[in-house]
Design a protein around this motif. Structure first.
Motif, PDB file in Angstrom:
ATOM      1  N   VAL A 287       0.890  -1.161   0.000  1.00 51.73           N
ATOM      2  CA  VAL A 287       0.000   0.000   0.000  1.00 51.73           C
ATOM      3  C   VAL A 287       0.930   1.214   0.000  1.00 51.73           C
ATOM      4  CG1 VAL A 287      -1.808   1.262   1.195  1.00 51.73           C
ATOM      5  CG2 VAL A 287      -1.746  -1.238   1.344  1.00 51.73           C
ATOM      6  N   PRO A 288       1.010   1.947  -1.106  1.00 57.06           N
ATOM      7  CA  PRO A 288       1.942   3.088  -1.174  1.00 57.06           C
ATOM      8  C   PRO A 288       1.793   4.002   0.038  1.00 57.06           C
ATOM      9  CG  PRO A 288       1.023   2.663  -3.327  1.00 57.06           C
ATOM     10  CD  PRO A 288       0.287   1.758  -2.374  1.00 57.06           C
ATOM     11  N   LEU A 289       2.925   4.330   0.618  1.00 54.83           N
ATOM     12  CA  LEU A 289       2.960   4.965   1.933  1.00 54.83           C
ATOM     13  C   LEU A 289       2.968   6.485   1.848  1.00 54.83           C
ATOM     14  CD1 LEU A 289       3.319   4.323   5.003  1.00 54.83           C
ATOM     15  CD2 LEU A 289       5.788   4.485   4.594  1.00 54.83           C
ATOM     16  N   THR A 290       1.989   7.108   2.500  1.00 52.12           N
ATOM     17  CA  THR A 290       2.045   8.550   2.709  1.00 52.12           C
ATOM     18  C   THR A 290       3.220   8.842   3.631  1.00 52.12           C
ATOM     19  OG1 THR A 290      -0.330   8.889   2.436  1.00 52.12           O
ATOM     20  CG2 THR A 290       0.844  10.527   3.742  1.00 52.12           C
ATOM     21  N   SER A 291       3.997   9.865   3.312  1.00 53.02           N
ATOM     22  CA  SER A 291       5.209  10.121   4.086  1.00 53.02           C
ATOM     23  C   SER A 291       5.574  11.596   4.053  1.00 53.02           C
ATOM     24  CB  SER A 291       6.370   9.291   3.527  1.00 53.02           C
ATOM     25  OG  SER A 291       7.525   9.412   4.339  1.00 53.02           O
ATOM     26  N   VAL A 292       6.311  12.011   5.060  1.00 52.28           N
ATOM     27  CA  VAL A 292       6.865  13.362   5.099  1.00 52.28           C
ATOM     28  C   VAL A 292       8.250  13.302   4.475  1.00 52.28           C
ATOM     29  CG1 VAL A 292       7.603  15.280   6.556  1.00 52.28           C
ATOM     30  CG2 VAL A 292       5.541  13.977   7.149  1.00 52.28           C
ATOM     31  N   ARG A 293       8.405  13.971   3.355  1.00 57.52           N
ATOM     32  CA  ARG A 293       9.670  13.909   2.612  1.00 57.52           C
ATOM     33  C   ARG A 293      10.691  14.864   3.189  1.00 57.52           C
ATOM     34  NH1 ARG A 293       8.883  14.805  -3.514  1.00 57.52           N
ATOM     35  NH2 ARG A 293       8.222  12.608  -3.350  1.00 57.52           N
ATOM     36  N   ARG A 294      11.887  14.319   3.421  1.00 56.12           N
ATOM     37  CA  ARG A 294      13.042  15.149   3.772  1.00 56.12           C
ATOM     38  C   ARG A 294      14.042  15.051   2.631  1.00 56.12           C
ATOM     39  NH1 ARG A 294      15.661  14.021   9.307  1.00 56.12           N
ATOM     40  NH2 ARG A 294      15.575  11.814   8.714  1.00 56.12           N
ATOM     41  N   PRO A 295      14.584  16.174   2.170  1.00 53.90           N
ATOM     42  CA  PRO A 295      15.493  16.154   1.017  1.00 53.90           C
ATOM     43  C   PRO A 295      16.869  15.639   1.405  1.00 53.90           C
ATOM     44  CG  PRO A 295      15.280  18.386   1.846  1.00 53.90           C
ATOM     45  CD  PRO A 295      14.333  17.551   2.666  1.00 53.90           C
ATOM     46  N   ALA A 296      17.005  14.316   1.489  1.00 51.09           N
ATOM     47  CA  ALA A 296      18.228  13.704   2.027  1.00 51.09           C
ATOM     48  C   ALA A 296      19.465  14.054   1.213  1.00 51.09           C
ATOM     49  CB  ALA A 296      18.046  12.191   2.106  1.00 51.09           C
ATOM     50  N   ALA A 297      19.374  13.905  -0.118  1.00 54.93           N
ATOM     51  CA  ALA A 297      20.540  14.181  -0.955  1.00 54.93           C
ATOM     52  C   ALA A 297      20.941  15.651  -0.872  1.00 54.93           C
ATOM     53  CB  ALA A 297      20.254  13.786  -2.402  1.00 54.93           C
ATOM     54  N   VAL A 298      19.961  16.528  -0.781  1.00 54.03           N
ATOM     55  CA  VAL A 298      20.240  17.962  -0.637  1.00 54.03           C
ATOM     56  C   VAL A 298      20.952  18.221   0.689  1.00 54.03           C
ATOM     57  CG1 VAL A 298      19.204  20.258  -0.424  1.00 54.03           C
ATOM     58  CG2 VAL A 298      18.321  18.639  -2.117  1.00 54.03           C
ATOM     59  N   ARG A 326      12.889  22.695   4.763  1.00 54.75           N
ATOM     60  CA  ARG A 326      11.468  22.474   5.044  1.00 54.75           C
ATOM     61  C   ARG A 326      11.022  21.111   4.510  1.00 54.75           C
ATOM     62  NH1 ARG A 326       7.805  27.429   3.454  1.00 54.75           N
ATOM     63  NH2 ARG A 326       6.613  26.716   5.261  1.00 54.75           N
ATOM     64  N   PRO A 327      10.242  20.382   5.286  1.00 53.02           N
ATOM     65  CA  PRO A 327       9.733  19.085   4.837  1.00 53.02           C
ATOM     66  C   PRO A 327       8.515  19.249   3.935  1.00 53.02           C
ATOM     67  CG  PRO A 327       8.921  19.547   7.022  1.00 53.02           C
ATOM     68  CD  PRO A 327       9.817  20.708   6.650  1.00 53.02           C
ATOM     69  N   GLU A 328       8.146  18.154   3.286  1.00 52.19           N
ATOM     70  CA  GLU A 328       7.019  18.163   2.359  1.00 52.19           C
ATOM     71  C   GLU A 328       6.166  16.913   2.589  1.00 52.19           C
ATOM     72  OE1 GLU A 328       6.296  17.791  -2.498  1.00 52.19           O
ATOM     73  OE2 GLU A 328       8.301  18.016  -1.655  1.00 52.19           O
ATOM     74  N   LEU A 329       4.874  17.085   2.701  1.00 52.95           N
ATOM     75  CA  LEU A 329       3.973  15.952   2.860  1.00 52.95           C
ATOM     76  C   LEU A 329       3.647  15.367   1.491  1.00 52.95           C
ATOM     77  CD1 LEU A 329       2.169  14.251   4.791  1.00 52.95           C
ATOM     78  CD2 LEU A 329       0.311  15.850   4.231  1.00 52.95           C
ATOM     79  N   VAL A 330       3.897  14.066   1.323  1.00 55.00           N
ATOM     80  CA  VAL A 330       3.593  13.360   0.078  1.00 55.00           C
ATOM     81  C   VAL A 330       2.471  12.369   0.382  1.00 55.00           C
ATOM     82  CG1 VAL A 330       4.483  11.924  -1.784  1.00 55.00           C
ATOM     83  CG2 VAL A 330       5.984  13.595  -0.666  1.00 55.00           C
ATOM     84  N   VAL A 331       1.275  12.648  -0.127  1.00 49.88           N
ATOM     85  CA  VAL A 331       0.088  11.859   0.200  1.00 49.88           C
ATOM     86  C   VAL A 331      -0.069  10.706  -0.790  1.00 49.88           C
ATOM     87  CG1 VAL A 331      -2.422  11.897   0.491  1.00 49.88           C
ATOM     88  CG2 VAL A 331      -1.050  13.865   1.212  1.00 49.88           C
ATOM     89  N   ARG A 332      -0.200   9.491  -0.236  1.00 53.58           N
ATOM     90  CA  ARG A 332      -0.424   8.291  -1.054  1.00 53.58           C
ATOM     91  C   ARG A 332      -1.569   7.477  -0.451  1.00 53.58           C
ATOM     92  NH1 ARG A 332       5.459   8.212  -0.730  1.00 53.58           N
ATOM     93  NH2 ARG A 332       6.352   9.057  -2.657  1.00 53.58           N
TER      94      ARG A 332
END
Length: 362
Positions: A287-298, A326-332
């Motif tokens: 089930v594709p996971l909603t997650s708070v994205r952190r720009p790790a490579a950046v 700043r983090p970003e919410l990715v809704v799945r």
């Protein structure tokens, strides 16, 4: 075993001085083309490779940047390493990646190794919450930058993410979907990120008109899939059971998802899930996971650039900076019903601070 060719062997074969060979390697423009060609031919024929250890002794510092992270089994830190490596390679440096396994004793040993190897600088996500390891390392006068931590006291640079905002985005999203009881699967309590995400979660509940007790914490000593499965089993035993769960990272969330799936709990119909970090596997989950994205490579790239800036500072003008992204919410699908209905069987509730959606990275 055949003897390794040295610079004197090259000089002898090319019939030039050792200084000329050194110039061909380090300052080729200072050598006549015919002589340079003869030296390069001798290098190729003998298979000569410059001794980095000898160069390091002369310079007093190596061309290696060290990266010490909490867990290289976490894809988040793999992405941090990739970002740091790109910046380091651009500057002609290599990267030594090491794993403290969240163990302060391991961290101390690696920091000692870095000092022995005279690395040009260190990127570190500290495992020791007291800061004693870094205080001891600081005496070696080797620059370091904190990654995924905010520096205190202004004595070093840092690159981190606003985890309070990230926690608010995650739980605000769940509150806006109607959930009135949310489990928080946390990690080691001495990690500031875990405390910050809890603070943001509580802020989102308050903004949604819900009491602090609406957040039910399920603690964990690790931040991996196995710990998530264990937390999922404990979540299933709660009475009453929350209708949503926010996990401190995606590995925990994937473990919780496995436990719920094994127990026949439908996601998101019976239980909504939100993770943190948005690792590559989040979108590829059953089930594709909603997650708070952190720009790790950046984060890795910016930390390496700050370290390079400090290590190249010869006149003492470098100013330490704390960079907060700043983090970003990715809704799945793990938190939203396909028909737009409310997940988890939740009743309606006021919208929380995460409702509008994504925030851009800065």
């Amino acid at each position: 075993m055949a003897r390794v060719a040295g610079i004197k062997d090259v000089a002898r074969r090319a019939e030039v001085s050792v200084g000329t060979v050194s110039n061909v390697i380090n300052r080729p423009e200072a050598v006549l083309p015919e002589t340079r060609a003869r030296v390069l031919a001798a290098i190729e024929e003998l298979g000569y490779v410059r001794s980095e250890s000898a160069r390091q002794l002369r310079a007093g510092r190596s061309r290696i940047m060290a990266l010490l992270v909490l867990d290289m089994g976490n894809p988040f830190f793999v992405d941090v390493a990739r970002g740091a490596e790109r910046a380091a390679r651009k500057a002609g440096l290599g990267v030594m990646v090491c794993n403290s396994d969240q163990d302060p004793a391991e961290e101390a040993e690696y920091l000692g190794l870095f000092a022995e190897q005279r690395v040009c600088g260190v990127l570190v996500t500290p495992a020791d919450a007291t800061g004693r390891n870094l205080a001891a390392f600081h005496r070696h006068r080797i620059p370091f930058v904190l990654v995924d931590r905010v520096a205190s006291g202004g004595g070093t640079c840092s690159v981190s993410v606003d985890d309070v905002r990230g926690g608010a985005l995650a739980v605000g999203h769940l509150v806006s979907a109607g959930h009135r009881s949310v489990a928080y699967v946390s990690g080691p309590g001495d990690l500031q990120q875990i405390r910050d995400r809890r603070e943001g979660a509580l802020a989102a509940l308050a903004e949604g008109g819900l009491p602090p007790g609406a957040l039910v914490e399920i603690s964990s000593e690790r931040l991996d899939v196995a710990a998530g499965r264990d937390a999922g089993a404990r979540l299933l035993g709660l009475v009453p059971r929350p209708t949503a769960v926010f996990c401190a990272n995606d590995l925990l969330a994937l473990g919780v998802l496995q436990a719920l799936y094994a127990a026949g709990v439908r996601v998101p119909h019976d239980m909504a899930i939100v993770g943190y970090d948005d690792i590559e596997f989040a979108a590829a989950a059953a089930v594709p996971l909603t997650s708070v994205r952190r720009p790790a490579a950046v984060m890795g790239r910016m930390a390496a650039e700050l370290l390079l800036e400090e290590s190249d500072d010869e006149d003492g003008t470098h100013e330490h900076r704390d960079v907060v992204l700043r983090p970003e919410l990715v809704v799945r699908a793990s938190s939203t019903m396909p028909d737009g209905g409310r997940a988890g069987g939740a009743a309606s509730a006021p919208a929380g601070p995460g409702a509008p959606g994504a925030l851009p990275n800065t």
